[in-house]
Design a protein around this motif. Sequence first.
Motif: not given
Length: 245
Positions: A134-135, A138, A141-142
Motif C-alpha cells: 500500500q505504501k 501511495e 500515486r503521489f
Amino acid sequence: MFLCITKECHKRYRFWIPDVATMINKAAPDFCSVYVISRGKAQSIRPAARHTDSSTRAPSPVSSTRRSSDEHSENGSRRLRNDGGESRRRPRNTESSTAIDRLKQEVNQTMSMYNEACKEAISAQKMVNELQQQKHGEIDRFGQARQAEEAALALVEMEKVKCRAAIEAAEKAQKIAEKETQRRRYAEQRAKKEAEEKKRALNALSNNDDRYRRYVIEEIEEATNKFSGSRKIGEGGYGPVYKGS
C-alpha cells in the motif's frame, strides 16, 4: 610412558589447562620416562629417575588368609550396598519419571506457544507486506500526481507567457491606433481649418468685389451644356476652362 598431543586435544584442553605437557611431567611417577610429541616432533623428554624392582616376593600364608577374609567381608558389604542402592533407586526412578513427564508437558506447552507465536509472526509479516505494498502504491500515486501538477504548472507558465505577449502586442497596437487617431484628427482639423480659411477668403472676395457674380452649379451646367467638350477653351490653374453661352 608416551604422551602424544594432537590438534584436537589441544583445542579441547587449551581453555582450562595452560600446559598439558607440564602437568603430565609433574603428575607422572619418577620411574616412568615421559616423551612429549606435538605435531610429529618431540618437544621434551623426561627420563626415568629410578627403575622398578622386577623381583616378586612369595606371599605368606598369614597374609593369604587375611586377604581371603578381607575379600569375603568386602563382597558382603558390596552386596549390602547394592541392595540398599536398588531400594534407594526405585523412588528416585519414580521421581525422575514424574519430572520427565512434567518436562514433556512443559515442552509441549512451549512448542504450542512457539507454534502460535510463529503463526502470529507469519500473519504480522503478511500485514507488513500488505502495508508495504500500500505504501509503494501511495508513493507511486503521489509521484504521478506530482508529475501531473508539475505539467499543469508548466502549462500555466506557458499560458502566462503567451498572455503577457498578447497583452504587450495589444498595448503596442493600441498605441499605434492612438497615434493614428491623433494623426487623423490633426489632419481633419487642419483640412477643416484650411477649408474654413478658403471659404472666408472666397466670401471676402465676393463681398468686396461687386463686379463678380456668384453662380450656382445648375447655371454653370446650363451655360456650358453640362461641361461639353465643344465649350472647352483651355486649361487653367484650377482645372479646365469652359465658354458659357
